[in-house]
Design a protein around this motif. Structure first.
Motif, PDB file in Angstrom:
ATOM      1  N   GLY A  25       8.587  -6.926  13.192  1.00 23.24           N
ATOM      2  CA  GLY A  25       8.482  -8.378  13.056  1.00 23.24           C
ATOM      3  C   GLY A  25       7.460  -9.004  13.972  1.00 23.24           C
ATOM      4  O   GLY A  25       7.414 -10.220  14.119  1.00 23.24           O
ATOM      5  N   GLY A  26       6.603  -8.178  14.584  1.00 25.39           N
ATOM      6  CA  GLY A  26       5.692  -8.691  15.601  1.00 25.39           C
ATOM      7  C   GLY A  26       4.380  -9.240  15.101  1.00 25.39           C
ATOM      8  O   GLY A  26       3.629  -9.846  15.861  1.00 25.39           O
ATOM      9  N   GLY A  27       4.048  -9.024  13.825  1.00 24.37           N
ATOM     10  CA  GLY A  27       2.817  -9.577  13.272  1.00 24.37           C
ATOM     11  C   GLY A  27       1.628  -8.642  13.291  1.00 24.37           C
ATOM     12  O   GLY A  27       0.573  -8.994  12.759  1.00 24.37           O
ATOM     13  N   GLY A  28       1.754  -7.444  13.880  1.00 23.49           N
ATOM     14  CA  GLY A  28       0.633  -6.520  13.971  1.00 23.49           C
ATOM     15  C   GLY A  28       0.635  -5.479  12.864  1.00 23.49           C
ATOM     16  O   GLY A  28       1.071  -5.732  11.734  1.00 23.49           O
ATOM     17  N   GLU A  29       0.153  -4.274  13.186  1.00 24.39           N
ATOM     18  CA  GLU A  29       0.018  -3.230  12.182  1.00 24.39           C
ATOM     19  C   GLU A  29       1.362  -2.817  11.594  1.00 24.39           C
ATOM     20  O   GLU A  29       1.483  -2.574  10.392  1.00 24.39           O
ATOM     21  N   GLU A  30       2.406  -2.731  12.444  1.00 26.89           N
ATOM     22  CA  GLU A  30       3.715  -2.316  11.933  1.00 26.89           C
ATOM     23  C   GLU A  30       4.273  -3.334  10.941  1.00 26.89           C
ATOM     24  O   GLU A  30       4.930  -2.966   9.964  1.00 26.89           O
ATOM     25  N   THR A  31       4.014  -4.614  11.189  1.00 29.28           N
ATOM     26  CA  THR A  31       4.477  -5.640  10.257  1.00 29.28           C
ATOM     27  C   THR A  31       3.814  -5.474   8.898  1.00 29.28           C
ATOM     28  O   THR A  31       4.472  -5.548   7.853  1.00 29.28           O
ATOM     29  N   GLN A  32       2.497  -5.270   8.894  1.00 26.52           N
ATOM     30  CA  GLN A  32       1.786  -5.092   7.630  1.00 26.52           C
ATOM     31  C   GLN A  32       2.306  -3.886   6.862  1.00 26.52           C
ATOM     32  O   GLN A  32       2.516  -3.935   5.646  1.00 26.52           O
TER      33      GLN A  32
END
Length: 335
Positions: free
Chosen positions: A10-17
């Motif tokens: 949920g942080g907005g970076g690569e993991e979110t995408q």
């Protein structure tokens, strides 16, 4: 080993995408959701509207420059505006932990009332749930926003070679204000969150009939997340000049001490926009007329179309390095 949901999802970076594309959209994909914009344009009986929804879980609930109530209203309004919509109606749902301070709840509701009135939006529906003590950390707010599209066509897929990138003000102040407040750092940070509605300056831009290709507010993941999403969606290479990034001294010092990159920090009252170079002087003239956007400036440009999209950062020495998207979870619960 069983897969689990991580804070970084949920942080907005690569993991979110990756989480959105590989998990959420694998079940719910459709022509509306796959756009992955801040709000979704819809046509309802010959009237074009945009709809957005968001949940706010910030910690602490009160911070320099605002609280979760102000954040919920301004954040929802801004998500509509960056899709060219004039905000009109909101829904509001409160999920409250048993034992939550009634005085604090009244302060938050007062902020919600104040921002709604100031932005001329109506809260037309809502819901309240109370969870057992310990099942929730205080309060979560969910909102849905609806607005009439008055400037159609804005999209992360619209970037063109030669386009210029602007930002409406200094970066990272929301992230620094929240982190400093939450972690009780001994160093003094003379800074408040940039949390604010962008309604007035953005509506002024729309009414000027400028050609704007894309707009976004750099919240979770900061400026870097926005630029990476644009680069991927439009298949372009982007260049940003480090010396042109508007950063106030307290933010710069704070990031220097903790080893953070300002372009990864969230802002809640800023917009990033892309437009043809010929439109820039008029856009800056309009933005500079409003206190919230008086420091708007050019920060970079779109270099070219590319099958391998990248975001470059030009250093003060004139060399280029990749502006990396953030990986992991740097600032949990900042919005």
């Amino acid at each position: 080993m069983e897969e689990i949901v991580l804070l970084s999802h949920g942080g907005g970076g690569e993991e979110t995408q990756a989480f959105l594309s590989e998990v959420i959209l694998s079940y719910l994909n459709n022509p509306f959701l796959q756009r992955l914009e801040d709000a979704t344009p819809l046509s309802l009986r010959h009237r074009d509207v945009a709809i957005t929804t968001d949940s706010f879980t910030i910690k602490p609930l009160f911070f320099p420059g605002g609280d979760i109530g102000k954040l919920a209203i301004c954040g929802t309004i801004n998500d509509l505006l960056v899709m060219g919509a004039k905000p009109q109606y909101l829904t509001l749902s409160l999920v409250i932990e048993e034992g939550f301070s009634m005085a604090d709840l009244r302060k938050i509701l007062e902020s919600i009332k104040k921002e709604s009135l100031a932005n001329e939006v109506y809260i037309v529906a809502g819901d309240t749930k109370v969870m057992p003590r310990g099942a929730l950390d205080g309060l979560i707010i969910n909102t849905t926003g609806i607005g009439e599209i008055i400037y159609p066509g804005l999209s992360c897929q619209n970037l063109q070679e030669g386009d210029v990138i602007l930002v409406t003000g200094s970066l990272g102040e929301h992230g620094v204000a929240i982190l400093a407040q939450r972690e009780d750092f001994s160093l003094v940070v003379d800074l408040v969150s940039d949390c604010a509605s962008l309604k007035e300056p953005l509506l002024a831009l729309f009414s000027a009939n400028l050609e704007i290709h894309a707009l976004r507010d750099p919240t979770r993941g900061g400026l870097a997340a926005v630029l990476h999403e644009w680069a991927r969606s439009s298949s372009v290479e982007i260049l940003v000049r480090e010396t042109d990034l508007p950063i106030r001294e307290p933010v710069k010092s704070f990031c220097g001490i903790l080893g953070l990159e300002v372009f990864h920090l969230p802002s809640e009252g800023r917009a990033v926009m892309v437009m043809p170079e010929k439109e820039v002087p008029k856009a800056l003239e309009i933005l500079h007329n409003f206190p919230l956007t008086a420091e708007a400036k050019i920060i970079g440009k779109v270099l070219k179309k590319s099958s391998q999209p990248k975001v470059y950062l030009e250093t003060p020495l004139g060399t280029l390095r990749l502006m990396e998207n953030y990986v992991g979870e740097m600032l949990p619960r900042i919005c």
